[in-house]
Write a protein that holds these residues in place. Structure first.
Motif, PDB file in Angstrom:
ATOM      1  N   PRO A  46       0.809  -1.229   0.000  1.00  0.00           N
ATOM      2  CA  PRO A  46       0.000   0.000   0.000  1.00  0.00           C
ATOM      3  C   PRO A  46       0.841   1.279   0.000  1.00  0.00           C
ATOM      4  CG  PRO A  46      -0.883  -1.570   1.598  1.00  0.00           C
ATOM      5  CD  PRO A  46       0.389  -2.179   1.056  1.00  0.00           C
ATOM      6  N   LYS A  47       1.889   1.328   0.841  1.00  0.00           N
ATOM      7  CA  LYS A  47       2.689   2.560   0.882  1.00  0.00           C
ATOM      8  C   LYS A  47       3.568   2.699  -0.359  1.00  0.00           C
ATOM      9  CE  LYS A  47       5.924   3.081   4.180  1.00  0.00           C
ATOM     10  NZ  LYS A  47       6.400   3.407   5.548  1.00  0.00           N
ATOM     11  N   GLY A  48       4.172   1.583  -0.773  1.00  0.00           N
ATOM     12  CA  GLY A  48       5.043   1.644  -1.950  1.00  0.00           C
ATOM     13  C   GLY A  48       4.288   2.121  -3.179  1.00  0.00           C
ATOM     14  N   TRP A 150      -1.675   7.501   6.026  1.00  0.00           N
ATOM     15  CA  TRP A 150      -1.780   6.412   5.053  1.00  0.00           C
ATOM     16  C   TRP A 150      -1.929   5.115   5.842  1.00  0.00           C
ATOM     17  CZ3 TRP A 150       2.394   7.122   0.600  1.00  0.00           C
ATOM     18  CH2 TRP A 150       2.068   8.270  -0.127  1.00  0.00           C
ATOM     19  N   LEU A 151      -3.022   4.417   5.605  1.00  0.00           N
ATOM     20  CA  LEU A 151      -3.244   3.156   6.319  1.00  0.00           C
ATOM     21  C   LEU A 151      -2.449   2.039   5.649  1.00  0.00           C
ATOM     22  CD1 LEU A 151      -7.110   3.321   6.845  1.00  0.00           C
ATOM     23  CD2 LEU A 151      -5.282   4.505   8.078  1.00  0.00           C
ATOM     24  N   SER A 152      -2.079   1.033   6.466  1.00  0.00           N
ATOM     25  CA  SER A 152      -1.351  -0.085   5.872  1.00  0.00           C
ATOM     26  C   SER A 152      -2.003  -1.418   6.161  1.00  0.00           C
ATOM     27  CB  SER A 152       0.098  -0.092   6.363  1.00  0.00           C
ATOM     28  OG  SER A 152       0.885  -0.910   5.541  1.00  0.00           O
ATOM     29  N   GLY A 153      -2.465  -1.618   7.377  1.00  0.00           N
ATOM     30  CA  GLY A 153      -3.127  -2.893   7.656  1.00  0.00           C
ATOM     31  C   GLY A 153      -3.188  -3.135   9.150  1.00  0.00           C
ATOM     32  N   ALA A 275      -8.560   4.017   0.227  1.00  0.00           N
ATOM     33  CA  ALA A 275      -9.756   3.313  -0.257  1.00  0.00           C
ATOM     34  C   ALA A 275      -9.404   1.917  -0.767  1.00  0.00           C
ATOM     35  CB  ALA A 275     -10.423   4.126  -1.359  1.00  0.00           C
ATOM     36  N   ASP A 276      -8.146   1.713  -1.133  1.00  0.00           N
ATOM     37  CA  ASP A 276      -7.769   0.435  -1.746  1.00  0.00           C
ATOM     38  C   ASP A 276      -6.950  -0.469  -0.822  1.00  0.00           C
ATOM     39  OD1 ASP A 276      -7.785  -1.234  -4.044  1.00  0.00           O
ATOM     40  OD2 ASP A 276      -5.653  -0.764  -4.319  1.00  0.00           O
ATOM     41  N   CYS A 284      -2.155  -9.674  -0.418  1.00  0.00           N
ATOM     42  CA  CYS A 284      -0.883 -10.108   0.196  1.00  0.00           C
ATOM     43  C   CYS A 284      -1.098 -11.352   1.052  1.00  0.00           C
ATOM     44  CB  CYS A 284      -0.273  -8.988   1.034  1.00  0.00           C
ATOM     45  SG  CYS A 284       0.427  -7.652   0.027  1.00  0.00           S
ATOM     46  N   ARG A 285      -2.217 -11.392   1.778  1.00  0.00           N
ATOM     47  CA  ARG A 285      -2.520 -12.580   2.603  1.00  0.00           C
ATOM     48  C   ARG A 285      -2.624 -13.816   1.695  1.00  0.00           C
ATOM     49  NH1 ARG A 285      -6.358 -15.930   4.568  1.00  0.00           N
ATOM     50  NH2 ARG A 285      -6.581 -16.168   6.836  1.00  0.00           N
ATOM     51  N   GLN A 286      -3.360 -13.641   0.584  1.00  0.00           N
ATOM     52  CA  GLN A 286      -3.520 -14.766  -0.353  1.00  0.00           C
ATOM     53  C   GLN A 286      -2.175 -15.156  -0.975  1.00  0.00           C
ATOM     54  OE1 GLN A 286      -6.341 -16.581  -0.730  1.00  0.00           O
ATOM     55  NE2 GLN A 286      -5.016 -17.949  -1.935  1.00  0.00           N
ATOM     56  N   ASN A 287      -1.354 -14.162  -1.278  1.00  0.00           N
ATOM     57  CA  ASN A 287      -0.028 -14.455  -1.865  1.00  0.00           C
ATOM     58  C   ASN A 287       0.833 -15.293  -0.929  1.00  0.00           C
ATOM     59  OD1 ASN A 287      -0.605 -13.029  -4.160  1.00  0.00           O
ATOM     60  ND2 ASN A 287       0.379 -11.134  -3.478  1.00  0.00           N
TER      61      ASN A 287
END
Ligand code: SIN
Length: 334
Positions: A46-48, A150-153, A275-276, A284-287
């Motif tokens: 998300p941040k990158g 900025w949210l990340s998780g 929003a995304d 990322c969890r699925q990856n």
């Protein structure tokens, strides 16, 4: 020194004094260069992704006036050094995790309180509240202005052995960010904590310097932490979010029209990124699963144990944060 030797050493000095990376945006002469330094992966994070988007927008829309160079993955500064670099004018924008501002304000400890935020939506609601917005400017006496969150998780624990109950963490050493709340939280589960820079975490896990860590799905995936851990436990115990931060002096020194255009882009990018962020975290969890990593989910009873073991640390930090700030965060929906 003869002329030939002199020329050769001048060339060598120029070569070795040059930065170790090329100018990533190809700024034109006369454009104001805005350097944005951060520590995470450029892609799939998300941040990158938000930082890349910020750079692209500035470079398209402010062409001829300003140009943004984005340095991901700790290629320029780590999160401690970047704060000094902002004040020195060596970099203009950064987005460290809110856990890393303890030297400047204790108010951001609210974001670290375990099990305060139940979802990214509730974190977002708090950052949009009057209290959340007022926290953007709490470091102005120190020379910093927050431009947005900025949210990340939400954070998950990983370790060298299965963690299903807090007592499973007994005796383990966990890497934490520079956060005293995280330290207290790890003590509460019977572990010990070591503060380490983000770029050192993979090596520390791999060599057994630490047994575990806590992070968002995208950090665990993009930094490959899951590859050197027994598994990841879906605890959702804390928030990982960033402050998009700049030097107050730099911001106030901008031409008003330039500042307005720049802040509008920053705001647009912030809203689009937030929003995304849930989609990126789910991917990322699925990856991690697709790459063969192990994810353990908690039963409601197990989760209750984590909550009741960690939540008592709130009381220790209420004085630093302020009860009003904690109450506002809780009111955003825990
Ligand atoms: C980051 O997401 O910017 C780094 C977080 C960490 O240090 O764990």
């Amino acid at each position: 020194m003869n002329k030939l030797l002199g020329a050769a050493s001048a060339l060598a000095i120029t070569m070795f004094a040059a930065p170790a990376f090329a100018d990533p945006a190809g700024c034109d002469d006369g454009e104001m260069v805005i350097k944005f330094s951060h520590v995470v992966a450029e892609k799939g994070h998300p941040k990158g992704e938000a930082a890349k988007q910020f750079g692209e927008r500035v470079n398209q829309e402010m062409e001829g006036t300003a140009c943004m160079e984005v340095y991901p993955n700790t290629t320029l500064y780590d999160d401690d050094k970047v704060m000094e670099a902002l004040l020195l004018g060596d970099v203009q924008i950064a987005a460290p995790s809110l856990s890393k501002f303890e030297a400047y304000t204790l108010k951001y400890r609210v974001f670290d309180l375990p099990f305060l935020f139940a979802s990214l939506d509730t974190v977002n609601a708090f950052t949009q509240s009057d209290t959340g917005k007022s926290l953007l400017t709490v470091m102005e006496d120190e020379g910093y202005t927050g431009l947005g969150y900025w949210l990340s998780g939400l954070k998950q624990f990983s370790a060298s052995k299965p963690l299903l109950l807090p007592s499973d963490a007994n005796g383990l050493k966990f890497r934490i960010q520079t956060s005293d709340v995280a330290n207290a939280m790890i003590n509460a589960i019977g572990g010990s904590a070591q503060k380490l820079a983000f770029s050192e975490v993979y090596g520390a896990l791999q060599t057994g310097v630490v047994d575990g860590q806590e992070n968002s799905w995208c950090n665990i995936y993009t930094q490959k932490f899951f590859e050197v851990q027994d598994g990841v436990t879906e605890t959702n115990h804390q928030t990982l979010a960033y402050l998009l931060v700049t030097s107050t002096e730099w911001l106030e020194g901008l031409d008003p029209a330039v500042r307005e255009q720049f802040l509008k882009i920053a705001d647009d990018v912030t809203q689009a990124a937030n929003a995304d962020v849930a989609n990126k975290e789910a991917a990322c969890r699925q990856n991690i699963l697709d790459a063969g990593g192990t994810i353990r989910e908690l039963t409601p009873e197990q989760r209750t144990e984590w909550v009741s073991t960690m939540k008592p640390v709130w009381a220790e930090f209420e004085g630093d944060i302020g009860k009003d700030v904690i109450d506002a965060a809780v009111a955003s929906g825990s």
